[in-house]
Design an enzyme around this catalytic site. Structure first.
Site, PDB file in Angstrom:
ATOM      1  N   HIS A  74      43.674  43.514  83.493  1.00  0.00           N
ATOM      2  CA  HIS A  74      44.934  44.262  83.477  1.00  0.00           C
ATOM      3  C   HIS A  74      44.866  45.434  82.506  1.00  0.00           C
ATOM      4  CE1 HIS A  74      47.865  41.596  85.772  1.00  0.00           C
ATOM      5  NE2 HIS A  74      46.699  40.977  85.879  1.00  0.00           N
ATOM      6  N   ASP A  75      44.094  45.297  81.444  1.00  0.00           N
ATOM      7  CA  ASP A  75      43.907  46.397  80.509  1.00  0.00           C
ATOM      8  C   ASP A  75      43.025  47.487  81.117  1.00  0.00           C
ATOM      9  OD1 ASP A  75      43.940  47.621  77.750  1.00  0.00           O
ATOM     10  OD2 ASP A  75      41.793  47.209  77.892  1.00  0.00           O
ATOM     11  N   ASP A 222      32.531  28.820  89.864  1.00  0.00           N
ATOM     12  CA  ASP A 222      31.730  28.552  91.059  1.00  0.00           C
ATOM     13  C   ASP A 222      32.369  29.234  92.255  1.00  0.00           C
ATOM     14  OD1 ASP A 222      33.939  26.994  91.716  1.00  0.00           O
ATOM     15  OD2 ASP A 222      32.966  25.100  91.239  1.00  0.00           O
TER      16      ASP A 222
END
Length: 359
Positions: A74-75, A222
């Site tokens: 998000h940054d 995974d």
């Protein structure tokens, strides 16, 4: 004489080779006892220890590790190749958290910044270095993960990123791919980054069930999420249908609308399917895409490669399996250009997936 000259040339060449090899293998021993390729990285080992103890519960692949990876995305995605969408991977979402956490797409990020901010204040790192180091350290606690790169030396952020830079689960595939392309990412890189959903959970899509995982193995990095997103959905995990989710195949599991759409779209379906039960491919592509993401907007020539301070993740025990009671007959195959992998099924009744601890 010719032989003597040849011997002398060989000796010089060997000597030069030994000097080069010595330079490549030279390590610096820090005051803490750890070794690194660059003395500037020594300052980070105590920060790694601080993160593990004060943020990641002693090195657990839990809620905080998931959150650290989420906030790093998000940054960083606050960036555009054309400018005007923020400084990229600069830590602005942490430094200017009151501004950026108010954006709709950053729902729940305020809880992450509330936990990270006081830990950041105990370090001498810039917001960007702290936030992206935390992401690399956090995911290293998840078995099967790639060991992410970390470049050190980001300057402090100068301003908050603007709104509308983070794709939302209600967005169309076209809109999502366009936003990523604006930040410099191709469709294969978009799908590679979505491997992060292997250890992710939703807190705000349905606020009545915080910590709802996107697959049945949220403590392991995974390809289970790439398999389970393709399974036929039958029910919603919480309080009925919520904006941003579609029917899930497993009780206690949430399937994002955007994940399912990307898994079915002709532009991305085969990219999605190619990750299933292919741990090496998935982790290599994820590592490469994250290396690009975590330096968006940064001058990498001024950064120091401190990747060797990041802990080495535990190996994946694999292979993945269909959840109990499921098989290939339950798969909604959208890629017809490649064979679907052969996967065994876990024995027993269909499971109920538990929330991520600490949510």
């Amino acid at each position: 004489m010719a032989f003597a000259r040849l011997s002398a040339i060989v000796a010089i060449a060997l000597g030069a080779s030994q000097l080069v090899n010595a330079g490549l293998t030279k390590r610096v021993t820090c005051a803490t006892g750890q070794t690194t390729a660059n003395a500037a990285c020594c300052a980070l080992f105590p920060v790694v220890d601080l993160l593990q103890q004060n943020l990641f519960d002693g090195g657990v692949c839990g809620e905080e590790a998931h959150s650290a990876l989420r906030i790093s995305f998000h940054d960083a995605i606050g960036f555009s190749l054309h400018g005007g969408k923020g400084g990229g991977a600069d830590g602005s979402i942490l430094a200017f958290n009151e501004t950026e956490t108010a954006f709709h797409a950053n729902g729940g990020i305020d809880d992450i910044t509330a936990r990270q901010f006081p830990v950041w204040q105990q370090t001498n790192l810039t917001a960007g270095d702290f936030l992206h180091l935390a992401a690399a350290v956090g995911i290293s606690n998840c078995p099967g993960s790639a060991r992410l790169e970390f470049l050190f030396g980001r300057p402090p952020p100068v301003a908050a990123a603007p709104d509308l830079t983070v794709p939302e689960p209600t967005d169309s595939v076209t809109k999502i791919l366009a936003r990523f392309a604006d930040a410099g990412f191709s469709p294969p890189e978009v799908v590679a980054l979505l491997a992060s959903h292997s250890i992710a959970a939703a807190d705000v899509v349905d606020p009545t069930i915080p910590g709802t995982p996107f697959d049945s193995t949220p403590g392991t990095f995974d390809s289970q999420v790439f398999l389970e997103v393709l399974l036929k959905g039958t029910a919603f995990p919480g309080n009925g249908s919520q904006s941003g989710e579609v029917l899930s195949p497993l009780a206690g599991e949430m399937r994002l609308q955007s994940d399912f759409a990307i898994s079915q779209d002709s532009r991305t379906a085969c990219l999605w399917q190619s990750n299933i039960n292919n741990q090496a491919r998935m982790t290599a592509n994820f590592k490469a895409a994250m290396a690009k993401l975590q330096v968006l907007g940064q001058n990498t020539r001024k950064l120091v490669d401190c990747s060797d301070v990041v802990p080495v993740p535990a190996a994946f025990a694999g292979p993945i399996k269909f959840p109990a009671s499921f098989s290939k007959s339950n798969v909604q195959i959208a890629c017809h250009d490649q064979a679907f992998p052969s996967i065994a099924t876990v024995a027993g009744p269909a499971p109920t997936v538990a929330p991520v601890p600490g949510s």
